[in-house]
Structure formats: structure tokens, C-alpha cells
Design a protein around this motif. Structure first.
Motif, PDB file in Angstrom:
ATOM      1  N   ARG A 212      34.815  73.925  32.352  1.00  0.00           N
ATOM      2  CA  ARG A 212      35.369  72.908  33.247  1.00  0.00           C
ATOM      3  C   ARG A 212      36.832  73.224  33.564  1.00  0.00           C
ATOM      4  NH1 ARG A 212      33.528  70.503  37.104  1.00  0.00           N
ATOM      5  NH2 ARG A 212      35.424  71.348  37.980  1.00  0.00           N
ATOM      6  N   ALA A 213      37.564  73.564  32.516  1.00  0.00           N
ATOM      7  CA  ALA A 213      38.983  73.866  32.685  1.00  0.00           C
ATOM      8  C   ALA A 213      39.158  75.073  33.605  1.00  0.00           C
ATOM      9  CB  ALA A 213      39.623  74.134  31.326  1.00  0.00           C
ATOM     10  N   LEU A 214      38.287  76.068  33.408  1.00  0.00           N
ATOM     11  CA  LEU A 214      38.359  77.274  34.228  1.00  0.00           C
ATOM     12  C   LEU A 214      38.102  76.944  35.696  1.00  0.00           C
ATOM     13  CD1 LEU A 214      38.484  80.436  34.306  1.00  0.00           C
ATOM     14  CD2 LEU A 214      36.004  80.391  34.065  1.00  0.00           C
ATOM     15  N   LEU A 215      37.059  76.125  35.923  1.00  0.00           N
ATOM     16  CA  LEU A 215      36.713  75.765  37.300  1.00  0.00           C
ATOM     17  C   LEU A 215      37.835  74.957  37.957  1.00  0.00           C
ATOM     18  CD1 LEU A 215      32.919  74.860  36.993  1.00  0.00           C
ATOM     19  CD2 LEU A 215      33.916  76.812  38.179  1.00  0.00           C
ATOM     20  N   ASP A 216      38.407  74.052  37.175  1.00  0.00           N
ATOM     21  CA  ASP A 216      39.497  73.245  37.720  1.00  0.00           C
ATOM     22  C   ASP A 216      40.675  74.130  38.113  1.00  0.00           C
ATOM     23  OD1 ASP A 216      38.055  70.985  37.448  1.00  0.00           O
ATOM     24  OD2 ASP A 216      38.970  70.340  35.559  1.00  0.00           O
ATOM     25  N   HIS A 217      40.953  75.094  37.245  1.00  0.00           N
ATOM     26  CA  HIS A 217      42.074  75.983  37.525  1.00  0.00           C
ATOM     27  C   HIS A 217      41.788  76.832  38.767  1.00  0.00           C
ATOM     28  CE1 HIS A 217      45.588  78.389  36.851  1.00  0.00           C
ATOM     29  NE2 HIS A 217      44.858  79.487  36.926  1.00  0.00           N
ATOM     30  N   LEU A 218      40.559  77.353  38.830  1.00  0.00           N
ATOM     31  CA  LEU A 218      40.149  78.148  39.994  1.00  0.00           C
ATOM     32  C   LEU A 218      40.318  77.348  41.284  1.00  0.00           C
ATOM     33  CD1 LEU A 218      36.869  80.138  39.267  1.00  0.00           C
ATOM     34  CD2 LEU A 218      38.874  80.948  40.527  1.00  0.00           C
ATOM     35  N   GLU A 220      42.209  74.880  41.858  1.00  0.00           N
ATOM     36  CA  GLU A 220      43.626  74.659  42.132  1.00  0.00           C
ATOM     37  C   GLU A 220      44.224  75.884  42.829  1.00  0.00           C
ATOM     38  OE1 GLU A 220      47.176  73.970  39.142  1.00  0.00           O
ATOM     39  OE2 GLU A 220      45.458  72.681  38.692  1.00  0.00           O
ATOM     40  N   GLU A 221      43.940  77.046  42.254  1.00  0.00           N
ATOM     41  CA  GLU A 221      44.463  78.293  42.828  1.00  0.00           C
ATOM     42  C   GLU A 221      43.922  78.496  44.244  1.00  0.00           C
ATOM     43  OE1 GLU A 221      46.568  80.564  41.572  1.00  0.00           O
ATOM     44  OE2 GLU A 221      46.898  79.464  39.693  1.00  0.00           O
ATOM     45  N   ASN A 222      42.628  78.277  44.366  1.00  0.00           N
ATOM     46  CA  ASN A 222      41.994  78.480  45.666  1.00  0.00           C
ATOM     47  C   ASN A 222      42.593  77.558  46.725  1.00  0.00           C
ATOM     48  OD1 ASN A 222      40.216  80.595  45.211  1.00  0.00           O
ATOM     49  ND2 ASN A 222      38.689  79.237  44.276  1.00  0.00           N
ATOM     50  N   ALA A 223      42.869  76.342  46.314  1.00  0.00           N
ATOM     51  CA  ALA A 223      43.379  75.364  47.268  1.00  0.00           C
ATOM     52  C   ALA A 223      44.713  75.827  47.863  1.00  0.00           C
ATOM     53  CB  ALA A 223      43.537  74.013  46.585  1.00  0.00           C
ATOM     54  N   ARG A 224      45.443  76.621  47.109  1.00  0.00           N
ATOM     55  CA  ARG A 224      46.762  77.065  47.559  1.00  0.00           C
ATOM     56  C   ARG A 224      46.675  77.906  48.823  1.00  0.00           C
ATOM     57  NH1 ARG A 224      50.571  78.964  42.625  1.00  0.00           N
ATOM     58  NH2 ARG A 224      50.124  77.204  41.264  1.00  0.00           N
ATOM     59  N   HIS A 225      45.738  78.830  48.836  1.00  0.00           N
ATOM     60  CA  HIS A 225      45.706  79.655  50.040  1.00  0.00           C
ATOM     61  C   HIS A 225      44.593  79.258  50.999  1.00  0.00           C
ATOM     62  CE1 HIS A 225      42.530  82.201  48.200  1.00  0.00           C
ATOM     63  NE2 HIS A 225      43.168  81.972  47.099  1.00  0.00           N
ATOM     64  N   ALA A 226      43.775  78.311  50.594  1.00  0.00           N
ATOM     65  CA  ALA A 226      42.712  77.891  51.509  1.00  0.00           C
ATOM     66  C   ALA A 226      43.248  76.926  52.565  1.00  0.00           C
ATOM     67  CB  ALA A 226      41.593  77.224  50.734  1.00  0.00           C
ATOM     68  N   HIS A 227      44.156  76.061  52.156  1.00  0.00           N
ATOM     69  CA  HIS A 227      44.705  75.043  53.060  1.00  0.00           C
ATOM     70  C   HIS A 227      43.579  74.282  53.758  1.00  0.00           C
ATOM     71  CE1 HIS A 227      48.511  76.881  52.322  1.00  0.00           C
ATOM     72  NE2 HIS A 227      48.112  78.024  52.855  1.00  0.00           N
ATOM     73  N   GLY A 228      42.445  74.232  53.126  1.00  0.00           N
ATOM     74  CA  GLY A 228      41.327  73.495  53.710  1.00  0.00           C
ATOM     75  C   GLY A 228      40.793  74.125  54.977  1.00  0.00           C
ATOM     76  N   GLN A 229      41.239  75.341  55.285  1.00  0.00           N
ATOM     77  CA  GLN A 229      40.831  75.943  56.553  1.00  0.00           C
ATOM     78  C   GLN A 229      39.945  77.170  56.357  1.00  0.00           C
ATOM     79  OE1 GLN A 229      41.247  74.766  59.680  1.00  0.00           O
ATOM     80  NE2 GLN A 229      42.002  72.985  58.576  1.00  0.00           N
ATOM     81  N   ASN A 230      39.639  77.514  55.120  1.00  0.00           N
ATOM     82  CA  ASN A 230      38.787  78.677  54.890  1.00  0.00           C
ATOM     83  C   ASN A 230      37.395  78.219  54.494  1.00  0.00           C
ATOM     84  OD1 ASN A 230      37.461  80.919  53.941  1.00  0.00           O
ATOM     85  ND2 ASN A 230      39.335  81.878  53.171  1.00  0.00           N
ATOM     86  N   ARG A 236      32.277  78.455  48.657  1.00  0.00           N
ATOM     87  CA  ARG A 236      32.187  79.085  47.346  1.00  0.00           C
ATOM     88  C   ARG A 236      32.591  78.110  46.246  1.00  0.00           C
ATOM     89  NH1 ARG A 236      33.872  84.883  45.024  1.00  0.00           N
ATOM     90  NH2 ARG A 236      32.147  85.436  46.351  1.00  0.00           N
ATOM     91  N   ILE A 237      33.660  77.364  46.491  1.00  0.00           N
ATOM     92  CA  ILE A 237      34.095  76.384  45.489  1.00  0.00           C
ATOM     93  C   ILE A 237      32.977  75.379  45.232  1.00  0.00           C
ATOM     94  CG2 ILE A 237      35.716  74.489  45.062  1.00  0.00           C
ATOM     95  CD1 ILE A 237      37.777  76.121  46.738  1.00  0.00           C
ATOM     96  N   GLN A 238      32.348  74.979  46.337  1.00  0.00           N
ATOM     97  CA  GLN A 238      31.246  74.023  46.190  1.00  0.00           C
ATOM     98  C   GLN A 238      30.094  74.590  45.385  1.00  0.00           C
ATOM     99  OE1 GLN A 238      29.733  71.932  49.309  1.00  0.00           O
ATOM    100  NE2 GLN A 238      31.626  70.841  49.686  1.00  0.00           N
ATOM    101  N   GLN A 239      29.793  75.866  45.615  1.00  0.00           N
ATOM    102  CA  GLN A 239      28.704  76.508  44.885  1.00  0.00           C
ATOM    103  C   GLN A 239      29.008  76.519  43.390  1.00  0.00           C
ATOM    104  OE1 GLN A 239      26.299  76.470  46.929  1.00  0.00           O
ATOM    105  NE2 GLN A 239      25.762  78.589  47.331  1.00  0.00           N
ATOM    106  N   TYR A 240      30.279  76.813  43.047  1.00  0.00           N
ATOM    107  CA  TYR A 240      30.675  76.785  41.632  1.00  0.00           C
ATOM    108  C   TYR A 240      30.406  75.414  41.052  1.00  0.00           C
ATOM    109  CZ  TYR A 240      33.360  81.194  41.972  1.00  0.00           C
ATOM    110  OH  TYR A 240      33.743  82.484  42.123  1.00  0.00           O
ATOM    111  N   GLU A 241      30.818  74.410  41.791  1.00  0.00           N
ATOM    112  CA  GLU A 241      30.692  73.047  41.284  1.00  0.00           C
ATOM    113  C   GLU A 241      29.228  72.632  41.160  1.00  0.00           C
ATOM    114  OE1 GLU A 241      32.939  71.082  40.060  1.00  0.00           O
ATOM    115  OE2 GLU A 241      34.588  72.477  40.439  1.00  0.00           O
ATOM    116  N   LEU A 242      28.451  73.015  42.178  1.00  0.00           N
ATOM    117  CA  LEU A 242      27.026  72.678  42.131  1.00  0.00           C
ATOM    118  C   LEU A 242      26.374  73.372  40.943  1.00  0.00           C
ATOM    119  CD1 LEU A 242      24.431  71.446  43.285  1.00  0.00           C
ATOM    120  CD2 LEU A 242      24.217  73.442  44.768  1.00  0.00           C
ATOM    121  N   ALA A 243      26.709  74.643  40.757  1.00  0.00           N
ATOM    122  CA  ALA A 243      26.134  75.389  39.644  1.00  0.00           C
ATOM    123  C   ALA A 243      26.491  74.736  38.316  1.00  0.00           C
ATOM    124  CB  ALA A 243      26.617  76.834  39.675  1.00  0.00           C
ATOM    125  N   TYR A 244      27.725  74.276  38.223  1.00  0.00           N
ATOM    126  CA  TYR A 244      28.172  73.620  36.998  1.00  0.00           C
ATOM    127  C   TYR A 244      27.330  72.375  36.715  1.00  0.00           C
ATOM    128  CZ  TYR A 244      31.211  71.061  33.781  1.00  0.00           C
ATOM    129  OH  TYR A 244      31.703  70.358  32.716  1.00  0.00           O
TER     130      TYR A 244
END
Lengths: 449, 583
Positions: A212-218, A220-230, A236-244
């Protein structure tokens, strides 16, 4: 690909929350679809399209144009139907002896005998049936349904695919792709033997909290360069969460051991012949109960007689595949009904095309592909049971009355799910893309209750 | 102009009054709400097709023609017939008559901005508060709530509520939180949830519109169902499968007549309906089944001809010697009870589903002399007729294996192996016996009185022949194998090594003959079994004809072949027992 994805994000970005609970314009009677895909192309005149005059023509040469993998031909040697038909149910539907169990369920079924598709070649015809076009890259039916209706269960994929043990169909994952839609709308393969979902298990030594901690950190990092526009990253983030979430939800969903002995026997799990397909049908019912929107089950895979593609010995081939599926499919209809779920679950049966009334080779009973006329059927989910629409000619060679394109079938499925087939669109490549294409298509009214 | 004249001016007075009064009329409010619902998709905010914005009063005013207000585009377009390409809105319901009147009145009044602004603002707030209300309920209840457009009351979507897949399990308080929208709920699901479902249901508000409720796979009991029924007067679907309800649920008050109640997997279901085979009707509609035996392969088998001409085996057993068999009826799954012989001395009845022997009979020996059984049949009275060669008698055996009656046969040339071949009971209670060695068919009544006989004419020559040709196409004789009385009263005789089937009438006149070569592409060798199907066709056995010939054929009255049976993998050249099972 990134250009495509950008184009997609030109519209209101549906990727930011693709599994969002969408409120559909209208909620149809069907909430779920189970698509039983008879890969290879079952022969209509040997299954559900009764042609009594064809028996006597066995062995005779007739002039009738055909179009199969051998190209266009002007005639050939008739192969008479290799099974007798008998009448079932209140509707008196004729069903061949390949389906003695399914025959008892005809009052729940609407048969469409006048289907036609755009290609008599497996790969393109499969794409036609699954994605609406004969070329790759377009989202499949299951993706459209999930895009239009949203997921009911956030802990399971909305779109599940179960393949035959012998392998997948030609073109593999293109048949359950989400195309230009977000990857979270693509079909997820689930298996009834061995590991249900590959690569889902948590790595050894990793605790749930660590993950969980790893996913949360990921995230967070992803959000930095995604700006919600990628959109791809968002998917991919959603797939991680769904898999979890699936790590805890999936084992319960696929646990057939908790079913009663009576139910297991109903689906034929106690017989070698029906065990595998029966388990998939039973799992399909369990997934419906757990809110999965679209489930596709393949009968047949791989090559040659591992699927319904009966070029050689028709009797060997169809006996094999009907024998494996007849009881499980009948059981699925019985079980859905007795659990009060049939009117909310649309069951669709058929292949990518049918087969010819004439022989492919000089000797033998093998039939070539035929996309000019074939039979599909639907049951449950607001379908008018005990009906048959459309007709092929007296040889079962070509649809001649009330002809229905694959688009009409897709339109019917969307309509029964409460979606407007000519309104449901996804902006891509400068066009409001639709499953039924720019041509549009009307649902098949005769099969709707 | 005095106040009085203004008042007398009618419409003008109204204009003034409206202008002065910012509060819009009820009609104008209704119009604004309707326009918001139908027109804002294309004429509001960022999207202003044709430059028309209807979310501001200014936008409306622009649509009004100052010179000829009554002919304004704003009014004209919404009054066009629906099929006019310029008609607005292009899709969906048109504005109602009262809404059109309100629009006309507003234009006549000089298209005043203020009251319209107020009406538009109130409409926006209304929509917002409705949406906000639903969101508040979603949050407070933790449920997933889907909306379904309501065709009766505009903008009051019907609601489908489920906790089944939501991360938040319900509580009594969460159930009660539905209250503000309870009148719009048409479906509710608690399916598959664990927990005090009865308690949750008791906390539900009144649900006057609810039609479908899913409680399956939850621990709900009769009490919970009773609580639900009190609150749901128009239910037409209630799913309770695999719950803890019992029979008492059927007696609860409040379930509307005709409602679908799903009780599968509950005590109520088990009590009300015995578990029946859902495919029970399969048994009535099996593909053609065949009971066949071949002494040369030592095999008796039950086959199902799923594909025409390619039967599959349902059951098989070994036998040392066999000349007869009989299907006694279905048991389960295509199987049934079969009467056959394991040797010349022992006849058994077996259930092919289980392999269990249900009955057996052993021919008693006769000192050192051999006794052989070549025919047997279970009769309608429950006894079994057994024909014993050597002793030359027909015995009737009861279910306990005791011989309850018997009579002697007339045999010219006694022989333990050849006294009889098959014996067929007739519908009049007599027995048609094929005396193989004598070459005669004799009909006996139950007391052994011979009532009819027919001497089978030898085939072409005398019955003397070389050893090589004892059985094949060249064998010559009249060793009759069986005789069957048809429904029409005539008798068909299988002449054995006479290579033919004869049909004779009561006076012994030959009505027709199927000789060695009369059937298309079939050559008859040793003719054996005869069966008359319900459609009048005859199924005829053909032994010793080799692997290129069918072992049995189905022919019609004109001698046309309708079906062939040829299986030289499982069976061989001595397929002497054959029965098509019709169902």
C-alpha cells in the motif's frame, strides 16, 4: 501512441477516472452480458438452422455461389446435415442432436438465423464480431459496455475474458482490447485452473501495508509529472489500484469449491468432457453476481479441430465442441433463471461466422467458412424467448430474409443494456467513434421482449 | 396617461405590472425550468449554437425581434412542426402548450429581463439542489445510486440503490439516510452482503415506488422480509435465493399478487418443490438409441446415434453367446433396463446406468442333455418368456425366477442348438416361433396349441451346401431366424440363409419379398432381426455379409432405405441382437 492518447484527451478526459460510476441515460433490463464465443464458426445447418431438404441432397453437386477461405466458388458437393433435428419447448424449435440439453431451454432463447458478417476469414471476422470492424485498433464490445455503463464493482474488472485451454483465438488480445479507449476498459483474462489471474499475487515477502505504501508513493510521484493530462499514466495508476483491490476480491470470486455439489454437477463439472467449459460458465455466473458487466467465454482456441473450424471431419469436430459445451450452457441458463438473474443477464451465443452447406474438399464432410449467413442466439436480459427471426435460403447458405449485420447484433446488445447504440460515442481521431460505426445500426426489434 | 387609463389598457397594464414586479409568474418559472432541461445542452455556457445563449435573460432578449416581437425567431422556431428541419428542440419532447403561452406572454409583455433572470436563477438553483440532494444522500448512505430517467415526472429520475458492491457496508442509519429520495427508489440491492440484514431492512424508510429488491445470498430471515414488505407496496420482484428464509415467508402479508419471488436454495424452496432434473425433458427427446449385440465380438452395447451413422457408446457388457435382447425402458441419463443373455443358459436384466443385475434366469439342465436359450422377452404381465431349445419348450418365469407356466413346442428335427431362433409374442397373446432347423414358423397360443404355421420355402435349391458357403452370400437354405406379426396382421419372416425377408398373410400368400439384391446398394446375407417402428418402417438385420455391408437397415413400405447401421469396429459379422429405441 502518445499522439493517439492526446487526441483522446481532447474530449472531456474520460481517462482520469475510467472506472467511474457513470449514470447511463437509460438503464436497460440487462445489467450484464455473458458472450459465449464459439470460435472457429459453428455450422448453422448442423446446429440450429433446420434445413430438412438438405439431407437428401447429400453427395449431390449443386450450383450455388459460396465464399470461404478457398475464395469464391460457383458450386460444390452438398454435405447433408450430419445430425437429426427434433422439436423442443413450447415454441417447438428444431434443434439438432448436438444440443440435447440446450434444446430443453429454447423457450428462453431468441435465434437470429440471418446473420451476416464482413469477412469469411477468421482474424478479420473475429475483430468484426468483437470490435465492430474488420481491422484492428477499435475497442471491443465489452469495453464499450463498460465505457457506457461504468463498473458496478470497484474491486473486480468490469470486463473478463476466459479462453479455451487450447489457447486464444487468432489475433489474441486484439479481440478484447479497449483500442483507443483507456486500458482500464480492456478485458482481463481469468482462468479457472491454476492461478486465476496471472501476475496478480503479491510478491513473496511483501506485506499488504508495504505494498500500500509503495502504491501510494508511486501515485504521488506519478502525479507530479502527469498533471492529470497523461491518460496512459492515469490508466496505469488505475490498473495498479484495481490489481491491489483484486488481490483480496478475486480469490473469493473465482472459488468454485464453495458451490454446492448439485450445482457443480448441473454444469457438468463431474464429467471430463464438460468439466472445463462448465467451470467457466459457473464462474461467469459468479462474476455476474459480483457485478462484472461483461464476460466473454471462448469455446475453442488454437488451431484446426481445437476449435469449431470443421474443415476436415465435421462429425468429429462438432461432436467434440458441442459435447463440451451443450450441458454447461444449458446449465448456465437454468442456473441464472432459478437464481432470479436471467432477466438481468444477457447471454449471447455464436461464432465469428457460420459454415457452408457444401464440402470444402473433394472428399470428406468438412465445410468451409461462410459469412453470408449464419445463426446466433440470445437469451435473458430482456430478450423475447422462444422466437426465431430471419431466414437463410433453403440450403442454409445465405441470409435472405430479415438480414442482420453484425452491427445490428451489437446495436441490440447495447440497446438491451440501456445504451443508445447510435448515441454512444467516443471522440478519437477527429470523429465521434461508435461501435456501430458511422453507418449506425438499429437493434433487432423482433428479439426484444 | 392616468393610472386609471393605464389600468384600462389591458395588456399594457399587465406589462407595466410585470416589469415593476421582479418576481416571475409560475408559468414563467415553469418555462425557464423546461428550457433549462431541454435547450441548455446546445444554448448555454460554453456551447451557444447559432450564437444563442439561453442561460441569461440577455440571450433571450436578443432572440426577440424588436420590430415584430410576435414573429421572433425565439418563438417561431419552437412552434414549428416537429418534422420541420428548423424546429427546436431538434430531438426529444417539444415545449408544452402552456410553456409556449408563457413564452408568448413574456414577448408580448416586452420581454422584460428581470423576472426572467429570477426564473432562470431559481431554475438553476433547483437543479443544483436536486443534484446536491442526491449527492448528500449518496454520501450519507454509502450506497451506489444510479439514476434512470423517469418518463412520467420530468427531472425526477428513478433511482437504483445498491450497497452490494460499495466499500461502505450499510448500517441502520445509512439505510434511513435514503429518506429524502425514498419516493424515487425503484430498485434496492443488499445481495451478497454479510451482517444484520434484518436490522438494516427495519431501518428503511417507506419505499412507495420500489419494484425490485435483491436480497439473495444474504442472511436475511422472514423477519427482515416482513419489515421490507411493510414498506414496499408495489414490489414485483423479490430475490431471496440462498437466504435464511423458510416456508413462513410464503404466508407473509404484503407481497403483491403476481410478484416474482425467487426462493431457490432456501428451506422454503426445498419444502415447496422437490429438486427435479432441470433437463428432465431431455429423456423424452434423446437421439436414436440402439441396443445391439454381436456374438462374434462377445459384446452387447447401448449406443446413442448423436451424429447420423456415427453412434457413441453409452454402455457395454460382455457376453459369451447371444441371439436376443430387449429394451425394458429408461432409467436415467439415456440409460435403461436391458434384458440380454450372458450365455446360452443365462438371461439377465441389468440397469445400464449402474450395471446392477436386477433379475436373472438360468435354464435348468436336463441330465446330460444340453439346453440352450435363443429367445426371451419380458411380457406385459411382468413374467418373462424364455424359449428353451433342447427341451423344446417355452417357459414363463416370474420376478422371483420361478417357472409359473410352460408349454411344449412341436419340433420335427429336435436339436439343442436349433429348435428355435427368435420367438415373438403377438398382440393377440400368441407366440410366433422361428423353428430354425425345421425351416417353419409356427404360431402357438398360451396353452401350446398351434394356431398357424408357415413353411419357409427353401432358397432356390436344397439346404445342402459346402462348408465355405455355410454363412455367406452363397449359403442356401431356409433356416428362419425370426417372424414378426405386423400391425396390419401380416407376418414378416427373416429367412436366415434364405437371404430374404418375406411378408405373408394369414392364408400364407406372399405379399412381398425383399430378396438378396432388392435393396439399393445392399446385399443381404443371413437375415436375422425384424423390428417395426412407429412410423411403419422396418428395421432389418443382416448378418454374415462382411464389413462392406450394413449390419442393419431401416426400410419403408416401398423398399427405400432410410437408415443404415454399419459398425465393424465394435461389432462384427454376427450382429444377432438389434433394437432401435424410439423416444
Amino acid at each position: 501512441l502518445s499522439r493517439q492518447a492526446q487526441a483522446a484527451s481532447g474530449a472531456a478526459n474520460p481517462l482520469s477516472d475510467a472506472a467511474r460510476p457513470v449514470t447511463p441515460k437509460a438503464l436497460g433490463r440487462a445489467k450484464h452480458v455473458i458472450f459465449l464465443f464459439m470460435y472457429g464458426g459453428p455450422s448453422q445447418v448442423d446446429t440450429f438452422d433446420y434445413k430438412p431438404d438438405l439431407y437428401a441432397l447429400d453427395g449431390k453437386t449443386i450450383d450455388i455461389p459460396t465464399f470461404g477461405r478457398q475464395g469464391k466458388r460457383g458450386g460444390g458437393r452438398v454435405v447433408g446435415p450430419k445430425w437429426r433435428f427434433r422439436q423442443y419447448g413450447e415454441c417447438g424449435k428444431y434443434v439438432s442432436d448436438l444440443f440435447p440439453h440446450l434444446g430443453t431451454q429454447v423457450d428462453k432463447i431468441a435465434f437470429i438465423h440471418s446473420m451476416y458478417a464482413e469477412s469469411p476469414i477468421h482474424g478479420s471476422a473475429l475483430l468484426n464480431m468483437n470490435c465492430g470492424r474488420i481491422v484492428s485498433g477499435h475497442p471491443s464490445l465489452g469495453s464499450w459496455v463498460n465505457y457506457g455503463l461504468g463498473s458496478l464493482n470497484q474491486d473486480l474488472p468490469g470486463y473478463v475474458v476466459m479462453l479455451d485451454e487450447s489457447g486464444g483465438p487468432i489475433s489474441g488480445a486484439k479481440n478484447w482490447t479497449s483500442g483507443y479507449m483507456p486500458a482500464s476498459l480492456q478485458g482481463v483474462q481469468v482462468r479457472t485452473e491454476g492461478t486465476p489471474i496471472l501476475a496478480l499475487k503479491r510478491p513473496e515477502g511483501m506485506a499488504g501495508r508495504t505494498q500500500r505504501a509503495l502504491l501510494d508513493h508511486l501515485a504521488e510521484e506519478n502525479a507530479r509529472h502527469a498533471h492529470g493530462q497523461n491518460p496512459e499514466l492515469a490508466a496505469r495508476i488505475q490498473q495498479y489500484e484495481l490489481a491491489y483491490r483484486m488481490q483480496s476480491a478475486a480469490p473469493e470470486a473465482v472459488d468454485l469449491a464453495s458451490e454446492s455439489e448439485e450445482t457443480k454437477a448441473l454444469y457438468g463439472l463431474d464429467r471430463e468432457e464438460t468439466r472445463r467449459f462448465g467451470a467457466k460458465c459457473l464462474l461467469a455466473r459468479r462474476l455476474v453476481e459480483r457485478g462484472v458487466r461483461f464476460i466473454q467465454v471462448y469455446s475453442g482456441g488454437g488451431h484446426n479441430d481445437d476449435n469449431w473450424d470443421a474443415h476436415g471431419d465435421l462429425v468429429f469436430n462438432h461432436t467434440r465442441h458441442a459435447g463440451r459445451t451443450d450441458r454447461p450452457i444449458a446449465a448456465l441458463l437454468v442456473d441464472l433463471e432459478r437464481r432470479g438473474l436471467l432477466d438481468e443477464t444477457l447471454v449471447v451465443w455464436g461464432g465469428e461466422f457460420g459454415r457452408q452447406p457444401t464440402a470444402e474438399y473433394e472428399k470428406g464432410t468438412g465445410r468451409d467458412h461462410n459469412s453470408w449467413g449464419f445463426t446466433m442466439w440470445m437469451a435473458g436480459g430482456g430478450v423475447r424467448g422462444g422466437t426465431s427471426v430471419g431466414q437463410t435460403d433453403e440450403l442454409g447458405s445465405k441470409a435472405v430474409e430479415d438480414r442482420f449485420h453484425v452491427r445490428n447484433l451489437h446495436a441490440t446488445i447495447l440497446h438491451l443494456m440501456g445504451l443508445d447504440p447510435n448515441g454512444l460515442s467516443y471522440f478519437f481521431g477527429g470523429l465521434d467513434q461508435k461501435l456501430v460505426g458511422v453507418e449506425g445500426a438499429e437493434p433487432i426489434r423482433q428479439v426484444i421482449a | 396617461m392616468s393610472l386609471r387609463t393605464r389600468m384600462l389598457a389591458g395588456a399594457g397594464a399587465a406589462t407595466l405590472a410585470t416589469t415593476l414586479r421582479a418576481a416571475p409568474s409560475d408559468e414563467l418559472r415553469a418555462l425557464a425550468e423546461s428550457v433549462q432541461a431541454r435547450c441548455f445542452e446546445c444554448h448555454a455556457a460554453a456551447v451557444t449554437k447559432g450564437g444563442l445563449a439561453l442561460d441569461t435573460a440577455g440571450g433571450w432578449v436578443e432572440g426577440v425581434d424588436g420590430l415584430d416581437p410576435e414573429d421572433s425567431e425565439l418563438f417561431y422556431r419552437v412552434t414549428l412542426p416537429a418534422d420541420d428541419p428548423d424546429a427546436m428542440p431538434p430531438k426529444g419532447p417539444r415545449l408544452s402548450r402552456s410553456e409556449l403561452s408563457a413564452l408568448q406572454a413574456w414577448i408580448r409583455e416586452g420581454s422584460p429581463a428581470k423576472p426572467l433572470e429570477q426564473a432562470l436563477s431559481d431554475a438553476a438553483k433547483g437543479a443544483l439542489s436536486r443534484a446536491a440532494l442526491l449527492d448528500r444522500v449518496r454520501e450519507a448512505s454509502g450506497a451506489r445510486i444510479d439514476e434512470r430517467p423517469n418518463s412520467v415526472v420530468e427531472d425526477e429520475a428513478q433511482l437504483l440503490v445498491t450497497w452490494s458492491f460499495s466499500p461502505e457496508p450499510p448500517t441502520p442509519a445509512r439505510m434511513a439516510a435514503l429518506e429524502p429520495v425514498a419516493h424515487r427508489v425503484i430498485e434496492l440491492s443488499l445481495a451478497g452482503l454479510e451482517g444484520p440484514v434484518d436490522e438494516w431492512l427495519s431501518a428503511l424508510p417507506e419505499l412507495p415506488a420500489i419494484r425490485r429488491v435483491h436480497l439473495e445470498r444474504s442472511p436475511v430471515t422472514n423477519g427482515g422480509v416482513a419489515a421490507l414488505l411493510k414498506r414496499s407496496p408495489v414490489l414485483d420482484y423479490l430475490n431471496l435465493h440462498s437466504t435464511r428464509v423458510d416456508r413462513g415467508v410464503l404466508d407473509l402479508d404484503g407481497l403483491p399478487e403476481g410478484a416474482q419471488l425467487v426462493l431457490f436454495g432456501t428451506d422454503a424452496f426445498k419444502a415447496s418443490a422437490a429438486l427435479v432434473d432441470p433437463f428432465a425433458s431431455v429423456a423424452r427427446t434423446y437421439p436414436r438409441r440402439i441396443l445391439a449385440a454381436d456374438a462374434s465380438k462377445g459384446r452387447v452395447a447401448l449406443l446413442m446415434e448423436t451424429a447420423i451413422g456415427k453412434p457413441t457408446v453409452l454402455w457395454e457388457a460382455k457376453t459369451r453367446a447371444i441371439h436376443d435382447l430387449q429394451w425394458l425402458g429408461d432409467t436415467q441419463g439415456g440409460h435403461g433396463r436391458v434384458l440380454y443373455q450372458e450365455s446360452w443358459q443365462r438371461v439377465v436384466e441389468v440397469d445400464t446406468a449402474t450395471g446392477r443385475v436386477l433379475w436373472s434366469y438360468e435354464a435348468p439342465s436336463q441330465g446330460d442333455d444340453q439346453v440352450e436359450i435363443h429367445s426371451f422377452e419380458r411380457l406385459k404381465d411382468g413374467t418373462t418368456m424364455v424359449a428353451e431349445s433342447g427341451r423344446a419348450r417355452i417357459a414363463f418365469v416370474d420376478s422371483g425366477g420361478a417357472v409359473v407356466h410352460s408349454f411344449q413346442l412341436q419340433v420335427d428335427t429336435p436339436d439343442a442348438h436349433h429348435d428355435t431362433r427368435q420367438v415373438q409374442p403377438t398382440s393377440t397373446g400368441t407366440f410366433l416361433v422361428a423353428h430354425e432347423r425345421d425351416g417353419v414358423i409356427r404360431e402357438y397360443d398360451r396353452d401350446g396349441t398351434m394356431v398357424w404355421s408357415y413353411a419357409v420355402p427353401p432358397y432356390e435349391h436344397d439346404a445342402t451346401h459346402g462348408e465355405e458357403q455355410r454363412e455367406g452370400f452363397g449359403a442356401l437354405g431356409n433356416q428362419a431366424y425370426s417372424a414378426l406379426r405386423l400391425q396390419d396382421g401380416n407376418t414378416v419372416i427373416a429367412t436366415g440363409n434364405g437371404h430374404s425377408f418375406l411378408c405373408v398373410d394369414a392364408s400364407g400368400e406372399i405379399r412381398w419379398v425383399i430378396s438378396q439384391d432388392s435393396l439399393e446398394s445392399v446385399q443381404l446375407a443371413w437375415t436375422t432381426t425384424i423390428q417395426e417402428l412407429s412410423n411403419g418402417h422396418l428395421v432389418l438385420g443382416n448378418c454374415h455379409a462382411g464389413p462392406d455391408q450394413p449390419q442393419a437397415v431401416e426400410v419403408d413400405a416401398a423398399g427405400r432405405i432410410h437408415w443404415r447401421f454399419r459398425d465393424f469396429d465394435r461389432f462384427g459379422n454376427a450382429l444377432t441382437g438389434f433394437e432401435v429405441i424410439e423416444r
